[in-house]
Design an enzyme around this catalytic site. Structure first.
Site, PDB file in Angstrom:
ATOM      1  CG  ASN B 131      -2.019  -1.004   1.099  1.00 56.61           C
ATOM      2  OD1 ASN B 131      -2.021  -1.796   0.159  1.00 56.61           O
ATOM      3  ND2 ASN B 131      -2.928  -1.013   2.052  1.00 56.61           N
ATOM      4  N   PRO B 132       0.420   2.260  -0.742  1.00 61.45           N
ATOM      5  CG  PRO B 132      -0.699   3.616  -2.312  1.00 61.45           C
ATOM      6  CD  PRO B 132      -0.791   2.296  -1.601  1.00 61.45           C
ATOM      7  CE  LYS B 133      -2.069   3.029   6.855  1.00 60.65           C
ATOM      8  NZ  LYS B 133      -3.363   2.381   6.697  1.00 60.65           N
ATOM      9  N   GLY B 134       2.228   2.442   3.191  1.00 56.61           N
ATOM     10  CA  GLY B 134       3.418   1.734   3.659  1.00 56.61           C
ATOM     11  C   GLY B 134       3.402   1.340   5.119  1.00 56.61           C
ATOM     12  CG  PHE B 135       5.244  -1.161   8.498  1.00 56.14           C
ATOM     13  CD1 PHE B 135       4.085  -1.508   9.179  1.00 56.14           C
ATOM     14  CD2 PHE B 135       6.474  -1.385   9.110  1.00 56.14           C
ATOM     15  CE1 PHE B 135       4.136  -2.075  10.441  1.00 56.14           C
ATOM     16  CE2 PHE B 135       6.544  -1.955  10.375  1.00 56.14           C
ATOM     17  CZ  PHE B 135       5.371  -2.299  11.029  1.00 56.14           C
TER      18      PHE B 135
END
Ligand code: B12
Ligand code: B12
Ligand SMILES: Cc1ncc(COP(=O)(O)O)c(C=O)c1O
Ligand SMILES: Cc1ncc(COP(=O)(O)O)c(C=O)c1O
Lengths: 519, 255, 519, 255
Positions: B131-135
């Protein structure tokens, strides 16, 4: 935080009045006396230090010799002053002569002994005032500390291991570091000397150990952006001397209870009540925050029953501390989270107790001690009790939070035990930050009722103590189910009746110019 | 100052003193609570190399079972100088750099498929990577210009994944394995490798596995090119993909 | 407990009204359909059971064959009844014939199929009513259970290991035992058969496994003096069949959510919303308490943001459950303690959420799920979070407390993990027993404000869902950040449009005589 | 039912399956947090006999120290059939019976002194044995007619205790040792034995030690007749004293 318990202001006032009566009685009985440790403290404040070939501290040698030669009743300062006035180069040379009875005998009161002492007294008062100012400067240099202050103990017995662990704790978030004393140091009638690397259940309180730890904590101050408070134990047979050492090495807090030594170390009541006064005068001047030890009642006897005794004792400790010149912000009153976790609604009683203390001693810091007595080998259960303890501490606005150790029942803390405790307290303190503002208590509920009962119980107890006088009350086992007759216990022989012309230049100085200066 | 220093070649645990060897152990023995059970626990701790074991808790948790907590001093030493922790080689590059390098070195976007296999419905892990939002504040692969990253979600059958990989001419497959009870993850991860080999696709792809219970060593063992465990950031994965693609390009290997 | 949050009754009413609108829309769209699993459930209720040589359940065979022969739209019961009326000895023989398409083709509707079924229907209804009565009898035979009920899971994959662990948990104090299902059973379009000894992340839900565990818990009832509630999962592609199995084996609770399968298992929305209705009708008749799965939203997406979605979903689940004949005491609404423990004042948000649920769903049990998402490999931190969870549960009067495991992040529970969880919950539940009666919340404080925000957010969300209709709302990812288009997901092919003369004798019976009987 | 039974001669820990050997370990290594440190922790667990160790926590607790929690499966087995847990022999008698027996067998009250030694100020333990109220609902020795029980409290110097024992012609000395750091309890307990021997009193007395960290084995080792650990009830101690006195009376031994 507005009060939530609706405790009667009149009743609280009356408790304070009764505590005043108790304290007056103590003063009347103890005023005519001094003690060997008080005089040794005076000598230390005048610059006498070090040990002889047999490792006996010079202050002890001097006091023994003055006593042997019947001179002590005037106060050690008189003779040190006289020796200096008579030409001794300084405190060290004077002390050497005074510590030899044959020479001490020869030294007679010098008419200008006061003038001779004056510069020493002045420089010591200056040094102490300077340390207090330095403390204020450092604390002011950083954002204010979040409360409750997280207070961690180190207790390896080796000051160098202690330093490793103290720095680790400070980096992890501890705001106060207490170096637990080696067991039974309070029974020694002298203060050990130098850096020490072996102790039992703790590390010896020596001036050098104080210095080393202070330096270590100052060293990491820039790194962690906080000034960490250093704590030690100012109780036992050497109360006043340790106060002097702490004042010199810029300690920030001292466990300094008027009764702990009597009840838990079987030290003579008379001796202790004399010593506590001078030790507290020094702490007052040094701007030190004292912590009283009522928590110990709860670990020793039943926590539910002892609640009124704890409160009564806090009133007495408060009064004796004020009489010694401490201001309210310096009087950290101790209590603890020691109720059996298996007790139905026990948590409600803990909340009531903690909230009541908060609402009664509005201007004083509260020192909240963790569960210890009901800690077991089930370390997970222990960690759980400590979590409830932190939450109660936050929910009732406590000031100084002594971190509970999950391994309390097993051993003095491991490095990891301490980290886990700090992490726990930090997390819950943040996660529940404004809880105390959010909750109120049912007007006639269990919590409120319990708080009222405890206050009433304390009032009744104070009535009794004020009636009997503190010494007889102690003899009858009023605190922690422990009986301490007036003449019993260690150190009685160290009490000396004062000569009418007794002098203690520091007391006199502080009587003139109250310690308030320190605040 | 006089505190002893440690010898990295002979490390022992630190309780509150150098090399005191303090360890804590817990386990349940299938014995009813009794003096005998406690003695058995001590002996068991002894076999683990713990000197004077101190049984701090002996708690019956069922009629025939007792749970023990033991503290003591372990005699073992470990040689830290002899260790080289194997981790997936990944240069320390930022997202822009990686995108730029991919464009420079391959002149195209790398096709990356990701999913959780078969019965595993845990998507949060693979989403964290894609996901673009990532981690943990680090952007996910879908944010990279250099990757054509396609997150297939969870519960993807091995056989469907292989088909999609062929159709998409994927450069890499990233699989997440969360449920590990009875080694089910090993089973599914192995199935994938077997099928890819059967289909002669294995060497054309970079194969990566990740999950809470995975690490590089285990993934390698299962025939993957890399494995990533808890706390992995997408950036590290991206950097590894770049590195590995380049290596393959250089070395012989088919395609 | 009097309400403490001052939530607007009108707003709550409006939420219920909107949920009603959502449910009506669902009914309108789903009513014309049945599903293979619904029909298999009817067959099971009529006594069809067992598997063939290939381990395929007979109910599946029959339904496949009826479908292949275009007969399913009338409802399986019609044909079983016809076969019996035509002379088959009983459901087994009838099923054997029906499961062979070539023979099934030959079976035509028998004029007296209803009469032929009547005795089977009657005996099943009787058996189900009997089980419900038996449950009430057993619960009444012991002192009422203390709340929150302690709910423990077993998940070894082996029903016999599960039994060992379930009995241990029950003896230790667990009041509900849930046998976690093997992962992905919900994706199977059939129910496995017989006792099973290997599963993944759980143990297969089979009627025999139900029976074995029920018998084990009944066995220890006299010893522990409590009747332990047995729980399983009534969701996935076989919802209605599992409900039938549970009704037969006297389960007490079922995880039975109208939307879980859609959102978390990617099962076709249409299929699920048809199945959930019949599964719930069976649960209603069986007097089972259902548990909804809103807790899962919080584990998947951000717990603070999802709070309004959870509440909205609870309103929808409640409405759909009532429509299926469940009574409020049977509708256990799920939520969870999933806020990041590092969040400032996060605990206050948890309290607000839990208290709000309690005050909004006054007549329904609340199923409170433990922290899972923020559990880590630090098992001590985990045990601490679980302690705060228990305390919040007690302080807000939750009904069913799912025990958190300190090793949540690592593995399905060990025997000792479960004991530690039970000990923790029992201890804190006692130690804080009357806390909820004792505390009130600051009128305009953070807790109260949060509760109001969440309710307003739920209302807004329900407005939107009622406007779009549930199917479009699901497609747009209204819950747990997960998009589920109407036609997407597993099991769509199992949906069958009903023939105008479709019949399901059990639905008809329950429509006549509402399930209320079970209470 | 088909659950496997256990073999008492080859016990392994039970996690959630028979003989799965599941154990949990924690310790701190003097290494900064790093992949290397984690690998070192795995190896250390390996040396303790743990197969595929799973490091669930690697927490820096100081710049140079990392705290580890590890789960895994231990390979060791313990033979429960070979164990006989040694405990102080004590018949199961009630207070009245013991009092009666003492009167019958010795025709006088047995003189018992108790205290905590030297620097140890912990009295709660010894009080639990002596005070009438006793421990866990079991009355203390001062409640017994058969004993002249004298609790000297805490911080009693060895040399004072020995003097009092001689003057009182004590039949038994009961000492409590709570503080154990750096083996201080061993030191004080040994001092007592040495002094009693030097004074030729050792054989005239029953010598018993107790405390949270004591057990019978350790007490024996230090030259005591018995040792009692956590949870001891006064009744068990009383029963032991009766038993031991009788044994001595019977056997030769001086006095
Ligand atoms: C959220 C969750 C769920 C959600 C999943 C929702 C969703 N859409 O994902 C729901 C509620 C649906 C769920 C259901 C179940 N769950 Co679950 N669940 C969890 C939970 C609480 C958190 C997992 C998580 O999201 N972690 C956060 C992510 C970011 O971490 P991560 O997965 O490790 O990913 C990181 C790294 O591993 C790595 N990574 C992961 N994958 C990949 C892939 C690649 C290619 C790379 C490079 C890196 C990488 O990068 C990520 C970021 O750093 C864990 C417990 C826990 N606290 O861990 C249990 C847990 C994983 N669940 C478990 C189980 C058993 C189940 C069930 C099977 C239980 C049941 N029988 O009903 C069900 C069914 C699901 C199924 N069939 O798979 C067990 C697994 C036990 C085991 N080891 O076998 C756990 C450990 C709980 C427990 N103790 O029982 N679960
Ligand atoms: C209460 C307490 C105190 C009280 C003592 C009050 C009093 N009058 O006793 C106070 C507050 C004064 C105190 C002070 C200190 N304490 Co302290 N204290 C405890 C505490 C909390 C409980 C001990 C207790 O009362 N247990 C309850 C009794 C009933 O259990 P028990 O002693 O095991 O006794 C049972 C059995 O062992 C047996 N038994 C015991 N003695 C005997 C004797 C005989 C003959 C027999 C047959 C049986 C027997 O029977 C008893 C009943 O079953 C423990 C922590 C804990 N939770 O255990 C720390 C603890 C014992 N204290 C400790 C320490 C270090 C101290 C100090 C030295 C700290 C310091 N440096 O200041 C001080 C100084 C005291 C001293 N010099 O000895 C450490 C000891 C660490 C170690 N193993 O070395 C502990 C473990 C705390 C810790 N983790 O640091 N303490
Ligand atoms: C006020 C006070 N002083 C001193 C101590 C330490 O005991 P010791 O006398 O062994 O130094 C304590 C222990 O809790 C205490 O509370
Ligand atoms: C309502 C509901 N059904 C079922 C399950 C179990 O998942 P599965 O579909 O793997 O059986 C859960 C898990 O939490 C749930 O909440």
């Amino acid at each position: 935080m507005p009060p939530k318990l609706g405790l009667s202001a009149e009743r609280i006032e009356n408790c304070r009045r009764l505590a005043g009566k108790v304290a007056d009685g103590v003063r009347r009985e103890t005023e005519p006396f001094t003690t060997v440790s008080t005089e040794r403290a005076v000598l230390r404040l005048l610059g006498v230090d070090g040990v002889d070939e047999q490792d006996v501290p010079i202050p002890n040698r001097v006091v023994e010799s003055l006593r042997a030669t019947g001179k002590l009743a005037r106060g050690a300062a008189v003779w040190l002053g006289s020796a200096l006035a008579a030409g001794d180069s300084g405190p060290t040379e004077a002390a050497r002569r005074l510590s030899d009875p044959s020479q001490a005998k020869g030294i007679s009161e010098h008419p200008r002994w006061r003038e001779a002492l004056a510069p020493l007294v002045a420089s010591t008062l200056g040094r102490i005032r300077g340390n207090a100012a330095e403390r204020r400067r450092r604390l002011a240099a950083h954002p204010p500390d979040e409360e409750p202050l997280l207070y961690a103990i180190v207790a390896t017995g080796n000051i160098y291991e202690d330093i490793i662990q103290a720095e680790a704790a400070a980096r992890a978030g501890a705001q106060c570091i207490a170096v637990i004393r080696s067991t039974a140091q309070s029974l020694l009638d002298h203060v050990p000397h130098g850096a020490t690397t072996s102790g039992f259940g703790g590390t010896f309180a020596t001036q050098e150990n104080f210095r080393l730890m202070r330096a270590a904590l100052d060293r990491i101050e820039p790194e962690i952006g906080r000034s960490v408070r250093l704590v030690n134990y100012c109780s036992g047979l050497c109360m006043p001397e340790i106060a002097a050492m702490g004042a010199f090495e810029r300690l920030d807090m001292m466990l300094n209870d008027a009764l702990y030594g009597i009840i838990f170390r079987d030290i003579n009541p008379f001796r202790t009540l004399i010593d506590q006064n001078f030790s507290r005068r020094i702490n007052a001047a040094a701007g030190i925050v004292i912590n009283t030890g009522e928590d110990n009642y709860l670990t020793t006897a039943d926590a539910v029953e002892q609640a009124p005794a704890v409160l009564a004792s806090q009133f007495i400790n408060e009064r004796l501390a004020l009489d010694a010149g401490l201001e309210r912000w310096q009087i950290g009153l101790g209590h603890a989270f020691e109720i059996d976790p298996e007790l139905e609604d026990g948590l409600l009683l803990e909340i009531a107790q903690a909230e009541a203390a908060r609402e009664i001693f509005t201007e004083s810091p509260l020192k909240y001690m963790p569960p210890t007595k009901h800690m077991t080998g089930n370390v997970l259960r222990g960690y759980q009790q400590n979590a409830l303890f932190v939450l109660t501490s936050v929910a009732t606005g406590q000031s100084i939070h002594l971190l509970g150790m999950l391994t309390e029942a097993l051993h003095t803390p491991l490095l990891s035990d301490r980290w886990l405790a700090i992490d726990q307290a930090k997390t819950i303190r943040t996660n529940a930050r404004h809880l105390s503002e959010e909750i109120a208590f049912a007007p006639h509920g269990r919590i409120v009722r319990r708080a009222h009962e405890v206050l009433e119980g304390a009032e009744a107890l104070l009535e009794r103590i004020a009636g009997q006088g503190l010494f007889d009350a102690l003899a009858s086992g009023v605190f922690a189910d422990t009986r301490r007759p007036r003449e019993s216990g260690r150190g009685r022989e160290g009490v000396v009746e004062r000569h009418p012309e007794y002098s203690n230049p520091f007391r006199e100085a502080w009587d003139r110019e109250p310690a308030g200066a320190a605040s | 100052m006089s505190a002893p220093r440690r010898d990295p070649s002979r490390l022992r645990p630190y309780g509150d003193k150098w090399n005191d060897g303090v360890v804590q152990v817990s386990f349940t023995l299938p014995l009813p609570h009794s003096g005998l059970a406690i003695e058995a626990a001590k002996r068991y701790a002894g076999k683990m190399g713990i000197r004077d074991p101190y049984v701090t808790l002996a708690q019956p948790v069922a009629p025939e079972f007792t749970f023990f907590i033991v503290y003591g001093k372990a005699v073992h030493e470990v040689d830290a100088t002899a260790i080289s922790a194997e981790e997936a080689a990944a240069p320390d590059l930022g997202r822009e750099e990686i995108d730029a390098e991919i464009a420079k070195r391959f002149g195209r976007r790398l096709v990356v498929l990701g999913c959780a296999l078969e019965s595993d419905a845990h998507t949060v892990g693979i989403d964290a990577i894609f996901n673009p939002k990532g981690f943990a504040g680090d952007y996910g692969l879908e944010r990279y210009a250099g990757f054509d990253a396609r997150n297939l979600g969870a519960q993807v059958p091995v056989e469907r994944l292989v088909r999609l990989a062929r159709d998409a001419k994927a450069d890499a497959i990233l699989v997440s394995a969360t449920v590990t009870q009875n080694e089910i993850h090993v089973r599914h991860l192995t199935d994938l490798v077997d099928m890819l080999e059967a289909e002669r696709l294995r060497d054309d792809l970079i194969l990566v596995a990740g999950g809470a219970r995975l690490d590089h060593a285990l993934a390698k063992e299962l025939g993957y090119d890399a494995g990533f465990g808890p706390g992995t950031t997408p950036g590290r994965v991206a950097a590894f993909l770049l590195e590995e693609m380049t290596r393959r390009r250089a070395g012989p290997g088919p395609s």
